[in-house]
Design an enzyme around this catalytic site. Sequence first.
Site, mmCIF file in Angstrom:
data_model
loop_
_atom_site.group_PDB
_atom_site.id
_atom_site.type_symbol
_atom_site.label_atom_id
_atom_site.label_comp_id
_atom_site.label_asym_id
_atom_site.label_seq_id
_atom_site.Cartn_x
_atom_site.Cartn_y
_atom_site.Cartn_z
ATOM 1 N N TYR A 50 -4.823 3.033 7.573
ATOM 2 C CA TYR A 50 -5.614 3.059 8.172
ATOM 3 C C TYR A 50 -7.029 3.188 9.319
ATOM 4 C CZ TYR A 50 -3.864 -0.350 4.837
ATOM 5 O OH TYR A 50 -2.371 -0.235 3.576
ATOM 6 N N VAL B 189 1.296 -3.705 4.293
ATOM 7 C CA VAL B 189 1.255 -4.801 4.654
ATOM 8 C C VAL B 189 2.350 -5.741 3.801
ATOM 9 C CG1 VAL B 189 -1.272 -5.361 4.759
ATOM 10 C CG2 VAL B 189 -0.249 -6.052 3.282
ATOM 11 N N SER C 187 0.600 -1.646 0.193
ATOM 12 C CA SER C 187 0.099 -0.033 0.009
ATOM 13 C C SER C 187 0.936 1.587 -0.133
ATOM 14 C CB SER C 187 -1.212 -0.155 1.443
ATOM 15 O OG SER C 187 -2.140 -0.886 0.909
ATOM 16 N N TYR D 215 -3.915 -2.878 -9.996
ATOM 17 C CA TYR D 215 -3.594 -2.345 -8.899
ATOM 18 C C TYR D 215 -3.549 -3.296 -8.253
ATOM 19 C CZ TYR D 215 -5.104 -2.412 -3.669
ATOM 20 O OH TYR D 215 -5.518 -2.143 -2.209
ATOM 21 N N LYS E 240 0.429 2.975 -3.170
ATOM 22 C CA LYS E 240 -0.880 4.458 -3.132
ATOM 23 C C LYS E 240 -0.719 5.905 -3.089
ATOM 24 C CE LYS E 240 -3.788 0.288 -1.260
ATOM 25 N NZ LYS E 240 -4.333 0.033 0.058
#
Length: 307
Positions: free
Chosen positions: A243, A261, A63, A191, A66
């Site tokens: 998050y 992760v 992530s 993705y 992102k």
Amino acid sequence: MDINKILSEIEEEIKPFLQQGKVADYIPALAHVDPDQFAMSVTLFDGTTYSIGCSDTKFSIQSISKVFTFTKSLNIYSKDLYKRVGKEPSGNPFNSLVQLEYEKGIPRNPFINAGAIVITDTLLSHYKTTNDTFEKILDFIKNVAHNDDITYDEEVYLSEYNHGYRNLALANLMKSFGNLENEVEDVVRSYFKHCSITMSTQELSRAMLFLANHGTDPISGEKFITDNQAKRVNAVMLTCGHYDASGEFAFHVGLPGKSGVGGGIVAVVPKLMSIAVFSPRLNSWGNSLAGTQALELFSQKSGLSVF
């Protein structure tokens, strides 16, 4: 400030935390990663890098990618991007279907999975093909890292694709609400592919420098995004980068940051430096347990935070 001394102290003090937490075994390719690894790198505006641990070991950035896709999409679409993705903390797990249903297919922010899938969709609409979209994302990361050797891990990519049922569900749900322009299969493949990019902490800390300097690389002088766009990316990293533990991270570390992760975390100290850590065992929120602790220790020992 003696960064070498600070990092040496962290390397010793972090040892008890390296045995805590668990790797992201729901992605089979990540379940076999050596869980005892640890690395940390700090890169200054003059290019000097300080590192401890296995700082040249490449790992799946997951992530953290992102940050780069959000940056590219924001640069292309500007304020129009927020019609399709929000900028508020989620308060829910990063792969929540419930929140997405409740909010009619508009993800809370670009860093939860649904938000990053929408961001990937916007890039696919712009670049037209899945290959071109991935190549443009990879080229951007190579440019900000000043490293042409960065690539992706095919095994991780296929492992995510073959087990990514919830992400497919998120994409299909958004498609049903009209918030996905391209084919679900193409978006999700793109993705998963950018999440499977591999980098070391040295490469990541170099790649984040432009966000510590208002969108401009302090070494090369190249401007990647505007001052305002860099401000927006950093703000979302601070409020949404971990998050539903983003408040915890802001409270204990006090720096804009983004986790993955795969065990990596990046953080920026505006006008000074960027930092990357890696430790595969995760806490209950899906963030690197020892990595989070290392950044908290760095903030305490250096006195650096945005507050």
